[in-house]
Design a protein around this motif. Structure first.
Motif, short mmCIF file in Angstrom:
data_model
loop_
_atom_site.label_atom_id
_atom_site.label_comp_id
_atom_site.label_asym_id
_atom_site.label_seq_id
_atom_site.Cartn_x
_atom_site.Cartn_y
_atom_site.Cartn_z
N MET A 1 56.51 -12.67 84.17
CA MET A 1 56.71 -11.70 85.13
C MET A 1 58.02 -12.20 86.06
SD MET A 1 54.98 -9.32 84.22
CE MET A 1 55.29 -8.09 85.12
N PHE A 2 58.46 -13.50 85.84
CA PHE A 2 59.66 -14.01 86.72
C PHE A 2 60.58 -14.38 85.68
CE2 PHE A 2 56.33 -14.05 89.71
CZ PHE A 2 56.75 -13.55 90.83
N PRO A 3 61.04 -13.50 84.69
CA PRO A 3 62.12 -13.88 83.74
C PRO A 3 63.37 -14.22 84.19
CG PRO A 3 62.03 -11.60 84.20
CD PRO A 3 61.03 -11.98 84.94
N ASP B 1 66.01 -14.32 81.84
CA ASP B 1 67.15 -13.52 80.82
C ASP B 1 66.92 -12.12 80.77
OD1 ASP B 1 65.16 -14.11 79.21
OD2 ASP B 1 66.26 -15.13 77.83
N LYS B 2 67.54 -11.39 79.96
CA LYS B 2 67.42 -10.26 79.87
C LYS B 2 66.20 -9.67 78.74
CE LYS B 2 70.73 -8.17 82.26
NZ LYS B 2 70.21 -7.54 83.51
N VAL B 3 66.09 -10.49 78.02
CA VAL B 3 64.89 -10.54 76.95
C VAL B 3 63.68 -10.61 77.60
CG1 VAL B 3 63.69 -11.27 75.08
CG2 VAL B 3 66.46 -11.53 74.92
N GLY B 4 63.61 -11.48 78.52
CA GLY B 4 62.34 -11.72 79.51
C GLY B 4 62.09 -10.72 80.24
N GLU B 5 63.17 -9.87 81.07
CA GLU B 5 62.75 -8.83 81.83
C GLU B 5 62.46 -7.57 80.97
OE1 GLU B 5 66.74 -7.52 83.58
OE2 GLU B 5 66.59 -9.46 85.10
N GLU B 6 62.91 -7.28 79.70
CA GLU B 6 62.45 -6.38 78.88
C GLU B 6 61.01 -6.44 78.39
OE1 GLU B 6 63.91 -3.63 78.00
OE2 GLU B 6 65.55 -4.16 78.93
N ARG B 7 60.46 -7.63 78.10
CA ARG B 7 59.02 -8.18 78.14
C ARG B 7 58.30 -7.84 79.27
NH1 ARG B 7 60.34 -13.45 75.26
NH2 ARG B 7 60.61 -12.76 73.06
N ALA B 8 58.68 -8.21 80.64
CA ALA B 8 57.91 -7.98 81.53
C ALA B 8 57.85 -6.39 81.89
CB ALA B 8 58.71 -8.53 82.89
N LEU B 9 58.96 -5.66 81.76
CA LEU B 9 59.09 -4.02 81.62
C LEU B 9 57.91 -3.63 80.98
CD1 LEU B 9 62.69 -3.65 82.45
CD2 LEU B 9 60.88 -3.44 84.15
N GLU B 10 57.91 -4.08 79.76
CA GLU B 10 56.75 -3.39 78.64
C GLU B 10 55.55 -3.54 79.58
OE1 GLU B 10 57.48 -5.46 75.09
OE2 GLU B 10 59.33 -4.71 74.61
N ALA C 1 52.15 0.92 93.64
CA ALA C 1 51.75 0.14 94.78
C ALA C 1 52.52 -1.13 94.58
CB ALA C 1 50.02 -0.01 94.50
N CYS C 2 52.68 -1.53 93.42
CA CYS C 2 53.31 -2.74 93.34
C CYS C 2 54.83 -3.00 93.77
CB CYS C 2 53.23 -3.19 91.70
SG CYS C 2 54.23 -4.81 91.40
N LEU C 3 55.46 -1.75 93.51
CA LEU C 3 56.78 -1.44 94.06
C LEU C 3 56.79 -1.35 95.63
CD1 LEU C 3 59.90 -1.23 93.39
CD2 LEU C 3 59.33 1.16 93.17
N ASP C 4 55.84 -0.68 96.05
CA ASP C 4 55.76 -0.68 97.52
C ASP C 4 55.69 -2.07 98.39
OD1 ASP C 4 55.64 1.14 99.99
OD2 ASP C 4 53.55 -0.01 99.97
N ARG D 1 62.19 -11.10 96.08
CA ARG D 1 63.26 -11.19 95.83
C ARG D 1 63.58 -11.70 94.34
NH1 ARG D 1 66.39 -15.53 99.61
NH2 ARG D 1 67.94 -15.09 97.87
N TYR D 2 62.41 -12.05 93.77
CA TYR D 2 62.49 -12.58 92.26
C TYR D 2 61.61 -11.84 91.38
CZ TYR D 2 65.22 -16.19 94.90
OH TYR D 2 66.09 -16.79 95.39
N GLY D 3 61.69 -11.99 90.38
CA GLY D 3 60.75 -11.18 89.39
C GLY D 3 60.72 -9.93 89.13
N VAL D 4 59.99 -9.37 88.10
CA VAL D 4 59.77 -7.92 88.03
C VAL D 4 58.63 -7.49 88.74
CG1 VAL D 4 59.39 -6.09 86.52
CG2 VAL D 4 60.79 -8.06 85.61
N TRP D 5 58.79 -6.49 89.72
CA TRP D 5 57.73 -5.80 90.36
C TRP D 5 57.93 -4.28 90.30
CZ3 TRP D 5 54.15 -8.41 93.46
CH2 TRP D 5 54.42 -9.83 93.63
N GLY D 6 56.76 -3.88 90.09
CA GLY D 6 56.72 -2.15 90.10
C GLY D 6 57.80 -1.57 89.14
#
Length: 176
Positions: free
Chosen positions: A28-30, A32-41, A51-54, A62-67
């Protein structure tokens, strides 16, 4: 005994149902772009995205994929989110003190207005003025305004029957 891959603070009740709960934290803290795509999946199948985005926006994550948003997406969304928050706060707060809320006409009421991002009511402004006066005067209480005691005539419009003819009334500033 196996150790969980992620741990969530108890102050995140929404995270108990999050899709990322069993996922490795590093996913969840990628980096590179490939890691971001996996986290977004992972986020795509989550019921707690809002709730996560809020949480991420309120706590400036600042870091990672949230919401279902990457770091760059959240950075771009920050001004829009802040405008939404400001509009939400503009709705007047009713200070009736159900539990823990301060009453209007008190210093706590004044602070509650200000914390909600709104202008304080007249009673709360007066409470703040009294507080500031007492601070400037060594903690003394502000004296009450001078009152003049004047009799009211039994022929006034207020008492046409003369029931109150022998009573005295305090009238501010000496006005009858």
């Amino acid at each position: 005994m196996s150790r969980p891959t992620t741990s969530r603070p108890a102050v995140w009740p929404w995270a108990d149902d999050a899709a990322c709960l069993g996922v490795d934290t590093e996913a969840m803290f990628p980096v590179d772009k490939v890691g971001e795509e996996r986290a977004l999946e992972v986020c795509a199948r989550c019921e707690q995205v809002a709730a996560c985005l809020d949480h991420a926006m309120r706590h400036h994550e600042r870091y990672g994929v949230w919401g279902a948003m990457t770091e760059d997406e959240r950075r771009a969304y920050r001004n829009e989110w802040q405008a939404i928050e400001d509009a939400r706060r503009a709705v007047p707060v009713v200070l009736t003190r159900p539990y823990g809320r301060a009453r209007c006409g008190t210093l706590s009421g004044y602070n509650t207005h200000k914390n909600a991002g709104q202008e304080a009511c007249d009673a709360c402004k007066q409470a703040m003025a009294d507080y500031k006066w007492s601070q400037r005067n060594g903690g003394a209480k502000r004296p009450a305004p001078a009152l003049a005691v004047v009799p009211r005539s039994s022929t006034s419009d207020y008492d046409p029957d003369g029931v109150l003819d022998r009573r005295w009334f305090a009238v501010s500033d000496g006005a009858a």
